[in-house]
Design an enzyme around this catalytic site. Structure first.
Site, mmCIF file in Angstrom:
data_model
loop_
_atom_site.group_PDB
_atom_site.id
_atom_site.type_symbol
_atom_site.label_atom_id
_atom_site.label_comp_id
_atom_site.label_asym_id
_atom_site.label_seq_id
_atom_site.Cartn_x
_atom_site.Cartn_y
_atom_site.Cartn_z
ATOM 1 N N LEU A 173 2.565 -9.347 -1.253
ATOM 2 C CA LEU A 173 2.051 -8.839 -0.030
ATOM 3 C C LEU A 173 0.648 -8.645 -0.192
ATOM 4 C CD1 LEU A 173 4.471 -5.941 0.795
ATOM 5 C CD2 LEU A 173 4.556 -8.323 1.347
ATOM 6 N N HIS B 249 0.782 -1.049 -0.176
ATOM 7 C CA HIS B 249 -0.034 0.082 0.228
ATOM 8 C C HIS B 249 0.699 1.296 -0.064
ATOM 9 C CE1 HIS B 249 -3.236 -2.843 2.004
ATOM 10 N NE2 HIS B 249 -3.549 -2.307 0.867
ATOM 11 N N GLY C 155 -2.701 -1.962 -7.861
ATOM 12 C CA GLY C 155 -1.611 -2.761 -7.823
ATOM 13 C C GLY C 155 -1.843 -3.850 -9.008
ATOM 14 N N ASP D 61 -3.965 -7.761 -8.154
ATOM 15 C CA ASP D 61 -5.302 -8.009 -8.437
ATOM 16 C C ASP D 61 -5.538 -7.442 -10.041
ATOM 17 O OD1 ASP D 61 -6.687 -8.015 -5.624
ATOM 18 O OD2 ASP D 61 -5.286 -6.478 -5.491
ATOM 19 N N GLN E 89 -8.999 -7.160 -11.391
ATOM 20 C CA GLN E 89 -9.660 -5.924 -10.980
ATOM 21 C C GLN E 89 -9.212 -4.601 -11.693
ATOM 22 O OE1 GLN E 89 -10.313 -5.266 -6.639
ATOM 23 N NE2 GLN E 89 -8.479 -4.053 -7.009
#
Length: 280
Positions: free
Chosen positions: A182, A33, A145, A148, A151
């Site tokens: 991660l 993140h 990211g 995914d 997505q």
């Protein structure tokens, strides 16, 4: 870093800004993140992050109630990282003050395969909340990211078709030293499972090497990986080689002609479901 809880507060805080870079998250902030937010800072100013665990994208038997919620720890990490100007951390009643009857429906040829097959309704929930967050934040760019992967593609296509003025920027998957991608769900792994978890990435890497070495029987390499995972105690949902451009299954001719590919996988280890992918 300013912390706002309501849509009106957010709009007041961002009034007049036209170079906003946005990173939507469900919290439990980790190094990946923070890397997304550093990239956002290079593409816009101010950087806005959101933390919201979105009920719409969880199925009835999934881990909505179990999903890690660590807001105070997240706030401390973001303050230390010093990249975010505004953190939007709304309550469920703020995001959904009435039943969300209007929802975004991705096309079935992309939204109902892979993750969409094993998590029915997932991408409806994702696209609906992302479009709603974009309406609140009105970012010039947003960073997602590649972990995914499906997505990312769906959100990018949605923005194009809805004429959203938001550029979607892809960030490479951030990994541990042993290859494990991660993820907030990694914290659910016990010590034994954590040692075993990098196998998912290893299977993807082996498929990549086989294809680069000339293997063209994609179904067989996929099945080999599925068997290897199952033999090690995993419960795999899928391991699949697809075209990067549209996630359709490539023909042998397309592979021979150097079509950019990606191999995607999802599997459960113990009670934890992990996903990963690797571009070829």
């Amino acid at each position: 870093m300013k912390i706002v809880r309501s849509v009106q507060e957010l709009r007041d805080q961002l009034h007049g800004q036209n170079r906003i870079a946005f990173v939507p998250t469900m919290g439990n902030v980790h190094a990946a993140h923070l890397s997304l937010m550093s990239m956002a800072r290079r593409h816009g100013d101010p950087v806005v992050a959101s933390i919201f665990v979105n009920r719409l994208q969880f199925g009835p038997a999934e881990d909505f109630d179990r999903y890690p919620r660590t807001l105070q720890e997240d706030i401390e990490k973001l303050q230390q990282h010093n990249q975010v100007y505004v953190l939007f951390a709304p309550s469920e009643s703020e995001m959904y003050p009435e039943p969300q009857n209007y929802r975004v429906q991705p096309p079935t040829d992309l939204g109902d395969i892979l993750e969409g097959e094993f998590r029915p309704g997932f991408f409806v929930g994702v696209t609906t909340v992302v479009l709603k967050l974009f309406a609140c934040v009105q970012p010039r760019v947003a960073v997602f990211g590649k972990k995914d992967y499906q997505q990312l593609m769906i959100v990018r296509n949605m923005c194009r078709q809805f004429c959203q003025p938001t550029e979607i920027i892809a960030h490479e998957t951030v990994r541990e030293d042993d290859g494990l991608a991660l993820s907030s769900r990694n914290r659910f792994l016990n010590d034994t499972e954590r040692r075993q978890a990098p196998q998912l990435y290893q299977e993807l890497s082996e498929i990549r090497e086989c294809i680069l070495a000339g293997e063209r029987n994609l179904l067989e390499v996929e099945n080999q990986a599925l068997r290897a995972l199952a033999a090690s105690g995993w419960q795999p949902d899928y391991v699949s080689v697809r075209r990067q451009v549209d996630l359709k299954t490539p023909s042998v001719e397309q592979v021979e002609n150097g079509e950019p590919l990606v191999v995607l996988a999802a599997a459960r280890l113990g009670s934890t479901r992990l996903i990963d992918n690797l571009e070829i």
